[in-house]
Write a protein that holds these residues in place. Structure first.
Motif, mmCIF file in Angstrom:
data_model
loop_
_atom_site.group_PDB
_atom_site.id
_atom_site.type_symbol
_atom_site.label_atom_id
_atom_site.label_comp_id
_atom_site.label_asym_id
_atom_site.label_seq_id
_atom_site.Cartn_x
_atom_site.Cartn_y
_atom_site.Cartn_z
ATOM 1 N N ALA A 1 7.910 -8.804 0.760
ATOM 2 C CA ALA A 1 7.267 -7.763 -0.032
ATOM 3 C C ALA A 1 8.302 -6.867 -0.717
ATOM 4 O O ALA A 1 8.129 -6.464 -1.880
ATOM 5 N N LYS A 2 9.379 -6.551 -0.008
ATOM 6 C CA LYS A 2 10.441 -5.742 -0.613
ATOM 7 C C LYS A 2 11.054 -6.462 -1.810
ATOM 8 O O LYS A 2 11.362 -5.840 -2.841
ATOM 9 N N LEU A 3 11.242 -7.767 -1.689
ATOM 10 C CA LEU A 3 11.818 -8.536 -2.796
ATOM 11 C C LEU A 3 10.873 -8.544 -3.997
ATOM 12 O O LEU A 3 11.313 -8.442 -5.152
ATOM 13 N N VAL A 4 9.569 -8.683 -3.748
ATOM 14 C CA VAL A 4 8.595 -8.634 -4.845
ATOM 15 C C VAL A 4 8.658 -7.289 -5.542
ATOM 16 O O VAL A 4 8.660 -7.200 -6.774
ATOM 17 N N PHE A 5 8.717 -6.215 -4.749
ATOM 18 C CA PHE A 5 8.715 -4.873 -5.333
ATOM 19 C C PHE A 5 9.972 -4.617 -6.153
ATOM 20 O O PHE A 5 9.926 -3.979 -7.202
ATOM 21 N N TRP B 1 0.834 -1.210 0.000
ATOM 22 C CA TRP B 1 0.000 0.000 0.000
ATOM 23 C C TRP B 1 0.864 1.254 0.000
ATOM 24 O O TRP B 1 0.590 2.210 -0.742
ATOM 25 N N ARG B 2 1.912 1.265 0.807
ATOM 26 C CA ARG B 2 2.814 2.424 0.857
ATOM 27 C C ARG B 2 3.502 2.649 -0.476
ATOM 28 O O ARG B 2 3.889 3.783 -0.800
ATOM 29 N N ARG B 3 3.678 1.596 -1.263
ATOM 30 C CA ARG B 3 4.344 1.713 -2.557
ATOM 31 C C ARG B 3 3.362 1.958 -3.704
ATOM 32 O O ARG B 3 3.734 1.962 -4.867
ATOM 33 N N GLY B 4 2.099 2.152 -3.394
ATOM 34 C CA GLY B 4 1.114 2.529 -4.402
ATOM 35 C C GLY B 4 0.548 1.384 -5.233
ATOM 36 O O GLY B 4 -0.097 1.639 -6.256
ATOM 37 N N LEU B 5 0.748 0.137 -4.794
ATOM 38 C CA LEU B 5 0.233 -0.995 -5.562
ATOM 39 C C LEU B 5 -1.191 -1.370 -5.166
ATOM 40 O O LEU B 5 -1.812 -2.202 -5.832
ATOM 41 N N LEU B 6 -1.711 -0.766 -4.100
ATOM 42 C CA LEU B 6 -3.067 -1.070 -3.646
ATOM 43 C C LEU B 6 -3.846 0.230 -3.460
ATOM 44 O O LEU B 6 -3.413 1.119 -2.722
ATOM 45 N N ARG C 1 1.551 -14.331 -20.533
ATOM 46 C CA ARG C 1 1.037 -13.188 -19.780
ATOM 47 C C ARG C 1 1.713 -13.034 -18.434
ATOM 48 O O ARG C 1 1.411 -12.110 -17.685
ATOM 49 N N MET C 2 2.617 -13.933 -18.091
ATOM 50 C CA MET C 2 3.258 -13.888 -16.772
ATOM 51 C C MET C 2 4.397 -12.874 -16.777
ATOM 52 O O MET C 2 5.567 -13.211 -16.952
ATOM 53 N N SER C 3 4.043 -11.613 -16.604
ATOM 54 C CA SER C 3 5.044 -10.548 -16.564
ATOM 55 C C SER C 3 4.554 -9.494 -15.589
ATOM 56 O O SER C 3 3.538 -9.665 -14.915
ATOM 57 N N ASP C 4 5.260 -8.365 -15.514
ATOM 58 C CA ASP C 4 4.841 -7.286 -14.632
ATOM 59 C C ASP C 4 3.919 -6.290 -15.328
ATOM 60 O O ASP C 4 3.547 -5.275 -14.737
ATOM 61 N N GLN C 5 3.536 -6.572 -16.572
ATOM 62 C CA GLN C 5 2.685 -5.670 -17.327
ATOM 63 C C GLN C 5 1.212 -6.043 -17.171
ATOM 64 O O GLN C 5 0.843 -7.209 -17.299
ATOM 65 N N ASP C 6 0.367 -5.037 -16.912
ATOM 66 C CA ASP C 6 -1.068 -5.270 -16.867
ATOM 67 C C ASP C 6 -1.620 -5.386 -18.281
ATOM 68 O O ASP C 6 -1.082 -4.789 -19.229
ATOM 69 N N VAL C 7 -2.699 -6.167 -18.426
ATOM 70 C CA VAL C 7 -3.393 -6.282 -19.712
ATOM 71 C C VAL C 7 -4.880 -6.072 -19.447
ATOM 72 O O VAL C 7 -5.319 -5.917 -18.317
ATOM 73 N N ALA C 8 -5.674 -6.073 -20.514
ATOM 74 C CA ALA C 8 -7.116 -5.864 -20.368
ATOM 75 C C ALA C 8 -7.740 -6.990 -19.543
ATOM 76 O O ALA C 8 -7.495 -8.168 -19.814
ATOM 77 N N ALA D 1 -0.441 -8.301 -8.956
ATOM 78 C CA ALA D 1 -1.256 -9.454 -8.553
ATOM 79 C C ALA D 1 -0.831 -9.967 -7.186
ATOM 80 O O ALA D 1 -1.669 -10.350 -6.364
ATOM 81 N N THR D 2 0.473 -9.983 -6.929
ATOM 82 C CA THR D 2 0.965 -10.434 -5.627
ATOM 83 C C THR D 2 0.491 -9.513 -4.519
ATOM 84 O O THR D 2 0.097 -9.972 -3.437
#
Length: 252
Positions: free
Chosen positions: A220-224, A66-71, A122-129, A175-176
């Motif tokens: 979480a830091k590693l995911v980011f 949340w602090r990193r703007g993903l939520l 589709r398994m990447s860090d890019q969002d799709v429709a 997604a994570t």
């Protein structure tokens, strides 16, 4: 329940590792539930106490994301509430019937997910429709997975991630983050009703919560910082390890 210093340190370290794994790909319960049972807890107490300590790890990860703007939390409250409701229903039901029949189905589903995670472009860090949005996703994905987490639980992090990637169109990192939010909601719901049933061993759960909170933040830091390069192989590995454990338990 009294515990000696060596056992206390061991449980905190297990919780730290499980918290980090959970924040990245899910599956930390593979470590914590056996550790709790080895410490002398009954299966019901182990499951209940695991929900207590896991809630701290998922909260730590959610706060970081949340602090990193993903939520965007205001828009996600309906999803959180529906997941909570599903988990309540699952937790109430599991205290009345045997969930063992799911053990035969889960390995097949987890192996299928590992194949999807491995080969999907589709398994990447890019969002799709997205293919499913709003209340369609909430009632079609969040509600049944919340129910499953309250009822049984293994592999739910992978199922959440699959839903957000395949149906909501999210990249792996986002997604994570959303997976941990729903995981936190279902953990808290399940914890409340396990606690009402008197199954939670609070001293051990709160002790392990220290390790979970720290581990959740590290994961979480590693995911980011690493994104899909880290999450994808761990999702595949954890899906296969969990399916292997379930198959082993069945044969044993």
């Amino acid at each position: 329940m009294e515990i000696d210093s060596l056992l206390a340190i061991s449980l905190v370290l297990v919780a730290f590792l499980a918290g980090a794994i959970d924040a990245i790909a899910g599956g930390g319960g593979l470590l914590t539930v056996p550790a709790l049972m080895a410490a002398g807890l009954s299966p019901a107490q182990a499951l209940a106490t695991n929900k207590l300590q896991a809630s701290f790890g998922s909260f730590s990860a959610v706060f970081f994301f949340w602090r990193r703007g993903l939520l965007q939390l205001p828009a996600l409250w309906p999803l959180v509430a529906i997941t909570f409701l599903g988990s309540v229903l699952g937790t109430l039901l599991v205290q009345r019937i045997d969930p063992g029949f799911l053990a035969w189905l889960l390995p097949v589903l987890l192996i299928a997910m590992a194949v999807y995670f491995t080969f999907s472009p589709r398994m990447s860090d890019q969002d799709v429709a997205p293919r499913l949005t709003g209340y369609g996703f909430a009632f079609g994905v969040a509600l049944p997975l919340g129910f499953y987490d309250g009822f049984f639980g293994p592999g739910v992090g992978s199922f959440y991630a699959l839903g957000f990637i395949a149906l909501a169109g999210m990249g792996l990192r986002k997604a994570t983050a959303h997976t941990k939010l729903l995981n936190f909601s279902s953990n808290v719901a399940s914890l409340i009703f396990f606690a009402l049933g008197g199954q939670v061993v609070w001293t051990i759960g709160l002790l392990m919560a220290l390790g979970q909170f720290a581990g959740g933040r590290v994961g979480a830091k590693l995911v980011f910082s690493k994104g899909a390069a880290l999450v994808k192989p761990l999702l595949v590995t954890l899906s296969l390890v969990l399916s292997g454990k379930l198959i082993w338990d069945l044969w044993s």
